[in-house]
Design an enzyme around this catalytic site. Structure first.
Site, mmCIF file in Angstrom:
data_model
loop_
_atom_site.group_PDB
_atom_site.id
_atom_site.type_symbol
_atom_site.label_atom_id
_atom_site.label_comp_id
_atom_site.label_asym_id
_atom_site.label_seq_id
_atom_site.Cartn_x
_atom_site.Cartn_y
_atom_site.Cartn_z
ATOM 1 N N CYS A 1 0.791 -1.238 0.000
ATOM 2 C CA CYS A 1 0.000 0.000 0.000
ATOM 3 C C CYS A 1 0.819 1.281 0.000
ATOM 4 O O CYS A 1 0.668 2.100 -0.899
ATOM 5 C CB CYS A 1 -0.939 -0.011 1.195
HETATM 6 C C1 UGA Z 1 -1.614 0.438 5.504
HETATM 7 C C2 UGA Z 1 -2.484 1.390 6.353
HETATM 8 O O1 UGA Z 1 -2.023 1.381 7.713
HETATM 9 C C3 UGA Z 1 -3.956 0.974 6.296
HETATM 10 O O2 UGA Z 1 -4.756 1.918 7.007
HETATM 11 C C4 UGA Z 1 -4.396 0.930 4.835
HETATM 12 O O3 UGA Z 1 -5.748 0.495 4.706
HETATM 13 C C5 UGA Z 1 -3.514 -0.046 4.067
HETATM 14 O O4 UGA Z 1 -2.140 0.403 4.176
HETATM 15 C C6 UGA Z 1 -3.974 -0.061 2.634
HETATM 16 O O5 UGA Z 1 -3.845 0.960 1.947
HETATM 17 O O6 UGA Z 1 -4.571 -1.056 2.190
HETATM 18 P P1 UGA Z 1 -0.513 -1.987 5.863
HETATM 19 O O7 UGA Z 1 0.248 -1.695 4.622
HETATM 20 O O8 UGA Z 1 -1.199 -3.301 6.027
HETATM 21 O O9 UGA Z 1 -1.667 -0.856 6.090
HETATM 22 O O10 UGA Z 1 0.513 -1.886 7.065
HETATM 23 P P2 UGA Z 1 0.914 -0.877 8.233
HETATM 24 O O11 UGA Z 1 0.640 -1.541 9.519
HETATM 25 O O12 UGA Z 1 0.380 0.472 8.011
HETATM 26 O O13 UGA Z 1 2.503 -0.860 8.037
HETATM 27 C C7 UGA Z 1 3.097 -0.407 6.819
HETATM 28 C C8 UGA Z 1 4.602 -0.479 6.905
HETATM 29 O O14 UGA Z 1 5.107 0.557 7.753
HETATM 30 C C9 UGA Z 1 5.160 -1.788 7.469
HETATM 31 O O15 UGA Z 1 6.250 -2.223 6.661
HETATM 32 C C10 UGA Z 1 5.626 -1.427 8.860
HETATM 33 O O16 UGA Z 1 6.702 -2.218 9.293
HETATM 34 C C11 UGA Z 1 6.060 0.017 8.652
HETATM 35 N N1 UGA Z 1 6.028 0.811 9.913
HETATM 36 C C12 UGA Z 1 4.845 1.059 10.533
HETATM 37 C C13 UGA Z 1 7.206 1.294 10.432
HETATM 38 O O17 UGA Z 1 8.298 1.100 9.868
HETATM 39 N N2 UGA Z 1 7.164 2.032 11.595
HETATM 40 C C14 UGA Z 1 6.010 2.288 12.242
HETATM 41 O O18 UGA Z 1 6.055 2.969 13.291
HETATM 42 C C15 UGA Z 1 4.824 1.786 11.705
#
Ligand code: UGA
Length: 434
Positions: free
Chosen positions: A272
């Site tokens: 995403c």
């Molecule tokens: C993300 C959004 O959070 C959702 O709200 C959205 O619906 C989704 O994309 C989408 O567009 O379908 P997702 O990609 O499943 O969800 O994962 P996240 O939990 O947001 O994490 C994304 C990335 O950021 C991961 O690789 C995670 O490791 C990284 N991350 C997250 C960090 O490096 N640091 C953080 O503090 C948080």
């Protein structure tokens, strides 16, 4: 209500299951016969917490039978509202590729030509502003020979589901965005979401389709940039001998900043953030606007794996040596490796001539499609055995729990991209931003 959901990917399958949980009858339409058969056999085609239970409850023998999958678009005629949950991949220049959505809209439009009464079509896939109004609606009109707003309605309802916790996120939304270009469509969307809105008292944003589309991009762009900003700050912290996590803990106490998405390290992966920031940047450029902040967020994200590898290089030359990559999924809780930071790490290790050993509790099979020739093992202990370096890529619980297992390494160099473990005696430890 009777609903149809077109597409059985991460979003389609989850929302189909959740809509049934809200009390609707759902038919899930997909062209893939294997996926359709799996769902009808109450087997989840994707790894998602809570989904197997939902499928078991509502499909197959001894179930409520209120969820069914099919390859036959004609079954949509028995429903009132259709949600389009088809993939929206990227073109080479990062812009959105709407071809799958367009093909789905055409097939749906041809189907709706035979529907005597009103039908509402809701776009759930993430699409750039204007896609619903300027691309999908005209296709539906032409293929059905009907007029939008007159004989059928069109809406846009973006999803904010995180992979791994999608069922929980659907049933506990921070907001429900209902974008519609006509009142009948809006009323139908309210009817679909009313049970959820009432159950959790969710705030509703009522708007047009174009704004609803942008809200999704703005949300993901903000979160991706927040992570990149803390990574930028984290890189500065590392250079200046400061612990970025101590800094972030203090920052997060400020209500205007908030504590979430302040975990610095290897950066974001998944299907995403990268795709959506690329698509909205390309859409901005098409209007001659340079999205400087989002460009920088992307650049910072891309440099993090290289910084991790440089930290490793500072301690050990890995040519011809065994290196453990701990975690392959783009984040814990999923078997998805799309755009995982592990891909860049493994590429960097291969360039250095290392012998790569990968461990992940559930994502190894998916990573095997990218790297069929590296070794995959069943436990972190097996990966660490005889390794000259360990790179922590995904903060799985099994990885966080590691301790004396590092003693089995040939040279105990541990480079942590997720602050999964603490410094301890007996290992040479480098944190990416601390
Ligand atoms: C993300 C959004 O959070 C959702 O709200 C959205 O619906 C989704 O994309 C989408 O567009 O379908 P997702 O990609 O499943 O969800 O994962 P996240 O939990 O947001 O994490 C994304 C990335 O950021 C991961 O690789 C995670 O490791 C990284 N991350 C997250 C960090 O490096 N640091 C953080 O503090 C948080």
């Amino acid at each position: 209500m009777k609903l149809s959901v077109v597409g059985s990917g991460y979003v389609g399958t989850t929302v189909a299951g959740c809509f049934v949980d809200l009390g609707h009858d759902v038919v899930n339409v997909d062209i893939d016969e294997e996926i359709v058969a799996a769902i009808n056999d109450s087997k989840a085609p994707i790894h998602e917490d809570g989904l197997p239970e939902l499928l078991k409850k509502h499909t197959g023998p001894n179930s409520t039978n209120r969820l069914r999958a099919t390859t036959d678009y004609a079954e949509i005629l028995e429903t009132d509202v259709t949600f389009l949950c088809l993939p929206t991949p990227q073109n080479d220049d990062g812009s959105i590729d709407l071809s799958i959505m367009e093909a789905g809209a055409e097939q749906l439009g041809e189907t709706l030509a035979d529907k005597p009464d009103w039908h509402t079509v809701v776009v759930k896939s993430t699409v750039v502003p204007g896609s619903t109004e300027d691309v999908i609606t005209p296709i539906l009109e032409e293929a059905s020979d009907k007029s939008a707003g007159g004989e059928f309605g069109v809406g846009m309802n973006p999803e904010f589901l995180r992979e791994g916790t999608a069922v929980h996120d659907f049933l506990n939304p921070d907001k429900v965005v209902l974008g519609a270009d006509d009142d009948h469509a809006l009323a139908d969307m309210y009817e679909v979401f009313d049970p959820l809105i009432k159950r959790v008292d969710a705030p509703v944003i009522e708007t047009n389709t174009r704004t609803a589309e942008m809200i999704k991009y703005a949300n993901n762009s903000f979160l991706a940039s927040k992570v990149s900003l803390i990574n930028d700050i984290g890189n500065i912290c590392k250079e200046l001998g400061v612990d970025a996590y101590e800094v972030a803990d203090a920052m997060g106490l400020d209500d205007r900043i908030g504590e979430q998405f302040l975990r610095s390290g290897l950066g974001w992966g998944g299907s995403c953030f990268g795709k959506d920031t690329a698509a909205i940047r390309a859409a901005a450029r098409q209007q001659d606007y340079e999205p400087l902040m989002l460009d920088a967020a992307t650049e910072i994200n891309e440099q993090q794996p290289g910084r991790l590898l440089s930290l490793m290089d500072g301690h050990v030359d890995v040519q011809g040596k065994r290196v453990a990559v701990l975690g392959l999924a783009f984040k814990p809780g999923t078997d998805d490796v799309r755009n995982s930071r592990a891909i860049h790490i493994i590429e960097g290790l291969e360039q250095r001539g290392a012998e790569v050993v990968g461990y992940d509790p559930i994502a190894a099979e998916n990573m095997r499609e990218h790297f069929p020739d590296i070794q995959y093992v069943e436990s972190p202990t097996a990966a660490l055995d005889g390794a000259s370096a360990a790179l922590i890529v995904t903060d799985w619980e099994e990885v966080i729990a590691l301790d004396e297992e590092f003693d089995a390494m040939a040279t105990p160099v541990v480079v942590d991209g997720r602050r999964a473990i603490s410094r301890r005696d007996g290992i040479v430890y480098e944190g990416l931003t601390w």
